[in-house]
Design a protein around this motif. Structure first.
Motif, PDB file in Angstrom:
ATOM      1  N   UNK A  98       2.885  14.300  13.987  1.00  0.00           N
ATOM      2  CA  UNK A  98       1.710  13.731  14.539  1.00  0.00           C
ATOM      3  C   UNK A  98       1.917  12.285  13.330  1.00  0.00           C
ATOM      4  N   UNK A  99       1.206  10.717  14.054  1.00  0.00           N
ATOM      5  CA  UNK A  99       1.127  10.001  12.795  1.00  0.00           C
ATOM      6  C   UNK A  99       0.287   9.877  12.192  1.00  0.00           C
ATOM      7  N   UNK A 122       0.372   8.934   7.911  1.00  0.00           N
ATOM      8  CA  UNK A 122      -0.558   8.131   8.350  1.00  0.00           C
ATOM      9  C   UNK A 122      -0.087   6.800   8.976  1.00  0.00           C
ATOM     10  N   UNK A 123       1.010   7.159   9.634  1.00  0.00           N
ATOM     11  CA  UNK A 123       1.100   6.088  10.494  1.00  0.00           C
ATOM     12  C   UNK A 123       2.572   6.273  10.807  1.00  0.00           C
ATOM     13  N   UNK A 124       3.337   6.032  11.870  1.00  0.00           N
ATOM     14  CA  UNK A 124       4.980   6.227  12.898  1.00  0.00           C
ATOM     15  C   UNK A 124       6.059   5.848  12.117  1.00  0.00           C
ATOM     16  N   UNK A 125       6.062   6.964  11.281  1.00  0.00           N
ATOM     17  CA  UNK A 125       7.466   7.386  10.755  1.00  0.00           C
ATOM     18  C   UNK A 125       8.259   6.215  10.988  1.00  0.00           C
ATOM     19  N   UNK A 126       8.383   5.159  11.627  1.00  0.00           N
ATOM     20  CA  UNK A 126       9.841   4.220  11.401  1.00  0.00           C
ATOM     21  C   UNK A 126       8.795   3.051  11.061  1.00  0.00           C
ATOM     22  N   UNK A 127       7.780   3.188  10.477  1.00  0.00           N
ATOM     23  CA  UNK A 127       7.160   1.539  10.229  1.00  0.00           C
ATOM     24  C   UNK A 127       6.915   2.727   8.984  1.00  0.00           C
ATOM     25  N   UNK A 153       0.748  -0.922  -0.239  1.00  0.00           N
ATOM     26  CA  UNK A 153       0.305   0.027  -0.178  1.00  0.00           C
ATOM     27  C   UNK A 153       0.890   1.153  -0.468  1.00  0.00           C
ATOM     28  N   UNK A 154       0.019   2.188   0.504  1.00  0.00           N
ATOM     29  CA  UNK A 154       0.566   3.164  -0.447  1.00  0.00           C
ATOM     30  C   UNK A 154       0.707   4.323   1.471  1.00  0.00           C
ATOM     31  N   UNK A 155       2.112   4.698   1.626  1.00  0.00           N
ATOM     32  CA  UNK A 155       2.343   6.085   2.784  1.00  0.00           C
ATOM     33  C   UNK A 155       2.877   7.424   2.111  1.00  0.00           C
ATOM     34  N   UNK A 156       1.988   8.548   3.052  1.00  0.00           N
ATOM     35  CA  UNK A 156       2.087   9.426   2.874  1.00  0.00           C
ATOM     36  C   UNK A 156       2.747  10.250   4.014  1.00  0.00           C
ATOM     37  N   UNK A 157       3.852  11.439   3.878  1.00  0.00           N
ATOM     38  CA  UNK A 157       4.200  11.762   4.723  1.00  0.00           C
ATOM     39  C   UNK A 157       4.267  13.892   4.360  1.00  0.00           C
ATOM     40  N   UNK A 158       3.683  14.464   5.424  1.00  0.00           N
ATOM     41  CA  UNK A 158       3.428  15.810   5.024  1.00  0.00           C
ATOM     42  C   UNK A 158       4.005  16.364   5.733  1.00  0.00           C
ATOM     43  N   UNK A 159       5.881  17.099   5.446  1.00  0.00           N
ATOM     44  CA  UNK A 159       5.757  17.744   5.914  1.00  0.00           C
ATOM     45  C   UNK A 159       6.044  19.750   5.798  1.00  0.00           C
TER      46      UNK A 159
END
Lengths: 308, 257
Positions: free
Chosen positions: B166-167, B110-115, B64-70
């Protein structure tokens, strides 16, 4: 109702600041003092940076002392000549005070010096007030007549040159100690954000023997002019005067002062002085706690300018 | 302020789209590009919508996809001081200057960064509190600012809501459509904020897009700040006159004789 203070850069509740202005105004009207020594600490305690608090309170004191000066002028209860000589020293003191304020700020020592000055000045003055008034109250309880403390008829400074006759106050003294007292008040006021009325009135009575009929009116004029000058100087050199904060404080302050003055007239002078002394000591104690007790947060952060 | 909103959004969508080498395209749009700070400003919340565009040739991602917004606010020089007991008095002793720490930093995912990705990848992409650069001087020398001052900086900014990790701030509405909420607290610095959106799949960054938002002071707020800075003498004079007027008015209103 939240309002965002443009210079202090924090949101505050208008009602909280207004009530603070009213309360301090009430107290200042009651005791005949400017109230800066209460207002500056209160602002610091609600989170206004100390430097902004000091700079903004100066304009608030200018407002309250101006309405005071007008009413004393109407009653002809002020000595313009004496005020002018005090001012000559006072303005030099204000310029020196603002200069040192700017210097300390650039050396990161300002907050510490403001704290230390409040602790030492307030505990000494408050302690003396409480001591004097308790003694006077005890004496009157014992049925002895209250003896006003009168200094010897000739102090050392009566030998100084440049003597001048102040007709309204009916005193004949050298202008050197007068200007010196003005300098000290202007200097302390600019650094600590206080008008200095609670220091100046006793000094004028004890050192120069200015009669009670003109002393408060004259001291109000000095406070007015030094604080107006301090406002302009703080605005020009440090850009720290928050006009919005000052306006809210002024409106509360001048209103509260009117009711305070009426309440004060119904109390005996000794009792008033005891209450004021206790108040001054409490504020000093609060500052001492901040310096002596290990703070919960050891770190603090200040933005000093735009980064690269 | 009736703008042709649809046209604006369409333009933003086109401007913010970016083609990745892996076949996915990332498109995002902010609910507003300008935050106005007036004297009644108590903070606000923006919404970022985004979509992951795939074409027929795009391989399916098993994880699946993960998104990180900085979101990174204007960089400032910040001094962090530590109090120490000096002759019985608690006073500022040591200090460390961060020349170029973001005044605002939000890392939303959308989930903890380390994941989402391995630590090394996050560091290379400067994602998260552990990787963002705080000081040019220290970076130039290849150094990290001292740990306790760095931690204090993060803690103090976090307490005021100016730094946030905020994850759970990014939510997927469908497998390819997401939204993120960006909280702007009342103390946020004015200036330009970068909004950087990165798409991850299987621990690898496969697409990114960025946009910007601007925080400006308006009205009385703006007037006072610029007057105090640019016309300081007149400003001081005006404040003093305001004081005298208030005092004079009070002496008239409450006149007793």
């Amino acid at each position: 109702m939240q309002i965002y203070l443009p210079i202090a850069d924090i949101p505050v509740n208008v009602l909280v600041v207004l009530v603070m202005g009213l309360t301090v105004g009430f107290i200042s009207g009651m005791f005949g003092v400017g109230g800066g020594f209460l207002m500056t600490p209160l602002l610091i305690f609600i989170g206004v940076p100390p430097a902004v608090a000091v700079a903004s309170v100066t304009s608030h004191i200018a407002a309250s002392s101006f309405s005071g000066a007008i009413s004393y002028w109407r009653r002809r209860a002020l000595d313009i000549l004496l005020a002018a000589v005090l001012l000559a020293g006072g303005l030099v003191g204000t310029v020196a005070g603002v200069w040192l304020f700017t210097k300390l700020r650039s050396l990161d020592l300002l907050d510490l010096i403001i704290g230390l000055s409040y602790v030492s000045l307030l505990s000494i003055v408050g302690g003396l007030m409480v001591f004097e008034s308790v003694r006077a109250i005890v004496r009157s309880r014992q049925g002895q007549p209250a003896v006003p403390r009168r200094p010897g008829s000739h102090s050392w400074f009566h030998g100084l040159p440049l003597k001048m006759r102040f007709k309204v106050s009916r005193i004949y003294v050298s202008t050197i100690p007068v200007a010196l007292i003005g300098f000290v008040i202007g200097f302390i006021g600019a650094i600590m954000g206080i008008g200095g009325g609670f220091l100046l009135v006793p000094m004028l009575i004890y050192f120069l023997r200015v009669p009670t009929s003109t002393v408060i009116g004259t001291s109000t004029v000095l406070t007015l002019v030094t604080m107006a000058a301090a406002t302009i100087l703080h605005a020009t050199t440090n850009h720290l005067v928050d006009a919005l904060l000052a306006l809210i404080l002024m409106i509360g302050g001048v209103t509260g002062a009117q009711f305070g003055a009426r309440a004060g007239q119904r109390m005996s002078a000794e009792r008033l002085r005891l209450l004021l002394g206790i108040l001054v000591l409490t504020v000093g104690f609060r500052f001492a706690l901040d310096l002596l007790v290990e703070p919960r947060e050891l770190f603090s952060l200040r933005i000093v300018g735009a980064g690269g | 302020m009736k703008r042709p909103l649809t046209a604006l959004m369409a333009a933003a969508l086109v401007a913010c789209s970016a083609q990745s080498a892996f076949g996915e395209r990332l498109i995002s749009s902010l609910s507003t590009h300008q935050v106005l700070v007036g004297s009644n400003f108590t903070g606000t919340e923006l919404v970022l919508f985004g979509s992951i565009e795939r074409d027929a040739a795009t391989a399916t991602r098993r994880g699946g996809y993960d998104i990180v917004v900085s979101v990174i606010g204007p960089r400032e020089t910040m001094v962090v001081r530590r109090k120490d007991r000096v002759v019985g008095i608690w006073t500022n002793a040591q200090s460390y200057t961060f020349d170029g720490a973001p005044s605002y930093l939000a890392v939303l995912s959308n989930k903890p960064l380390d994941a989402i990705a391995p630590a090394a990848t996050l560091r290379r992409l400067e994602i998260g509190f552990g990787s963002v650069a705080l000081s040019q001087a220290a970076s130039a020398l290849g150094l990290q600012p001292p740990g306790e001052f760095r931690e204090a900086l993060f803690r103090l900014r976090k307490e005021r809501g100016l730094y946030r990790e905020d994850p759970a701030a990014v939510t997927f509405l469908t497998p390819t459509l997401f939204r993120a909420s960006i909280v702007i607290p009342p103390e946020s610095e004015i200036g330009n904020y970068e909004v950087d959106v990165k798409l991850f799949a299987d621990g690898v960054s496969i697409a990114r897009t960025s946009s910007a938002l601007e925080i400006v002071k308006v009205g009385l707020e703006q007037f006072i700040v610029s007057a105090a800075r640019d016309h300081s003498f007149l400003y001081g004079l005006a404040t003093t006159m305001m004081g005298l007027m208030t005092g004079w008015l009070a002496s008239i209103v409450f006149r007793r004789d």
